[in-house]
Design a protein around this motif. Structure first.
Motif, PDB file in Angstrom:
ATOM      1  N   SER A 232      19.804 -65.856   3.906  1.00 23.67           N
ATOM      2  CA  SER A 232      20.234 -65.959   5.343  1.00 23.67           C
ATOM      3  C   SER A 232      21.049 -64.778   5.762  1.00 23.67           C
ATOM      4  O   SER A 232      21.709 -64.199   5.002  1.00 23.67           O
ATOM      5  CB  SER A 232      21.081 -67.266   5.695  1.00 23.67           C
ATOM      6  OG  SER A 232      20.047 -68.583   5.493  1.00 23.67           O
TER       7      SER A 232
ATOM      8  N   VAL B 279       9.647 -66.152  14.894  1.00 23.06           N
ATOM      9  CA  VAL B 279      11.215 -66.428  14.467  1.00 23.06           C
ATOM     10  C   VAL B 279      11.468 -67.985  14.846  1.00 23.06           C
ATOM     11  O   VAL B 279      12.480 -68.647  14.181  1.00 23.06           O
ATOM     12  CB  VAL B 279      12.287 -65.426  14.985  1.00 23.06           C
ATOM     13  CG1 VAL B 279      11.882 -64.232  14.559  1.00 23.06           C
ATOM     14  CG2 VAL B 279      12.498 -65.644  16.350  1.00 23.06           C
TER      15      VAL B 279
ATOM     16  N   ARG C 256      13.358 -70.561  12.571  1.00 27.28           N
ATOM     17  CA  ARG C 256      14.172 -70.039  11.417  1.00 27.28           C
ATOM     18  C   ARG C 256      15.478 -69.172  11.818  1.00 27.28           C
ATOM     19  O   ARG C 256      16.323 -69.139  11.412  1.00 27.28           O
ATOM     20  CB  ARG C 256      13.308 -68.963  10.972  1.00 27.28           C
ATOM     21  CG  ARG C 256      11.752 -69.350  10.164  1.00 27.28           C
ATOM     22  CD  ARG C 256      11.336 -68.612   9.260  1.00 27.28           C
ATOM     23  NE  ARG C 256      10.807 -67.324  10.108  1.00 27.28           N
ATOM     24  CZ  ARG C 256      11.124 -65.905   9.874  1.00 27.28           C
ATOM     25  NH1 ARG C 256      11.955 -65.825   8.827  1.00 27.28           N
ATOM     26  NH2 ARG C 256      10.606 -65.145  10.565  1.00 27.28           N
TER      27      ARG C 256
ATOM     28  N   ASN D  26      17.509 -67.590   9.099  1.00 25.31           N
ATOM     29  CA  ASN D  26      17.207 -68.431   8.068  1.00 25.31           C
ATOM     30  C   ASN D  26      15.922 -68.210   7.442  1.00 25.31           C
ATOM     31  O   ASN D  26      14.883 -67.727   8.150  1.00 25.31           O
ATOM     32  CB  ASN D  26      17.723 -69.772   8.192  1.00 25.31           C
ATOM     33  CG  ASN D  26      19.180 -70.130   8.636  1.00 25.31           C
ATOM     34  OD1 ASN D  26      20.014 -69.351   8.181  1.00 25.31           O
ATOM     35  ND2 ASN D  26      19.259 -71.041   9.420  1.00 25.31           N
ATOM     36  N   SER D  27      15.737 -68.653   6.225  1.00 27.10           N
ATOM     37  CA  SER D  27      14.536 -68.345   5.492  1.00 27.10           C
ATOM     38  C   SER D  27      13.793 -67.112   5.877  1.00 27.10           C
ATOM     39  O   SER D  27      12.546 -66.993   6.373  1.00 27.10           O
ATOM     40  CB  SER D  27      13.452 -69.676   6.062  1.00 27.10           C
ATOM     41  OG  SER D  27      14.126 -70.860   5.969  1.00 27.10           O
TER      42      SER D  27
ATOM     43  N   LYS E  37      12.273 -63.550   5.631  1.00 31.44           N
ATOM     44  CA  LYS E  37      10.914 -63.047   5.046  1.00 31.44           C
ATOM     45  C   LYS E  37      10.935 -61.400   4.966  1.00 31.44           C
ATOM     46  O   LYS E  37      11.507 -60.708   5.859  1.00 31.44           O
ATOM     47  CB  LYS E  37       9.683 -63.570   5.700  1.00 31.44           C
ATOM     48  CG  LYS E  37       9.627 -64.876   6.145  1.00 31.44           C
ATOM     49  CD  LYS E  37       8.159 -65.102   7.094  1.00 31.44           C
ATOM     50  CE  LYS E  37       8.150 -66.603   7.333  1.00 31.44           C
ATOM     51  NZ  LYS E  37       7.235 -66.951   8.122  1.00 31.44           N
TER      52      LYS E  37
ATOM     53  N   ASP F 280      10.462 -59.538   8.081  1.00 27.98           N
ATOM     54  CA  ASP F 280      11.875 -59.748   9.146  1.00 27.98           C
ATOM     55  C   ASP F 280      12.460 -58.192   8.947  1.00 27.98           C
ATOM     56  O   ASP F 280      13.501 -58.241   9.671  1.00 27.98           O
ATOM     57  CB  ASP F 280      12.605 -60.925   8.766  1.00 27.98           C
ATOM     58  CG  ASP F 280      11.978 -62.038   9.039  1.00 27.98           C
ATOM     59  OD1 ASP F 280      12.412 -62.762   8.194  1.00 27.98           O
ATOM     60  OD2 ASP F 280      11.167 -62.329  10.001  1.00 27.98           O
TER      61      ASP F 280
END
Length: 125
Positions: free
Chosen positions: A17, A62, A65, A82-83, A85, A88
């Protein structure tokens, strides 16, 4: 004079995060504020916005997340991610435009009047 200054970027492992901030000066934080990002070799894309009534909207990439919020007294916009990847990864920008509502064109960068300088987010696997 209007200034938007982002901070909080960095490198994080996938699944982690980050929380980005954008301090707005010279402009009312009640106006529509948004986050965009630009991945290497790609066009800038709108990922979400928050209007003067604190109603948020997100791009499908998104949704679930990322969370956009703002602290009006501090004139600060936030992006909780958060979460994360690897996809991103990119430069993240905050943007502002006049009016309480963001409108149907809130994913279009041309509809925004003011921009920050960006903060880099790198997500590694």
């Amino acid at each position: 004079q209007v200034h938007l200054v982002e901070s909080g970027g960095g490198s994080v492992q996938a699944g982690g995060s980050l929380k980005l901030s954008c301090v707005v000066s010279g402009y009312s934080a009640l106006n529509c504020l948004a986050w965009f990002r630009q991945a290497p070799g790609k066009e800038r894309e709108g990922i979400g916005d928050i209007n003067g009534y604190e109603r948020t909207d997100y791009a499908d990439s998104v949704k679930g997340r990322f969370t956009i919020s703002k602290d009006y007294p501090k004139a600060t916009l936030y992006l909780q991610m958060n979460s994360l990847k690897p996809e991103d990864t990119g430069m993240y920008y905050c943007a502002a435009k006049g009016g309480l509502l963001c409108g149907d064109n809130a994913r279009e960068e041309a509809s925004f009047d003011y921009w920050g300088q960006g903060t880099q987010v790198t997500v590694y696997s």
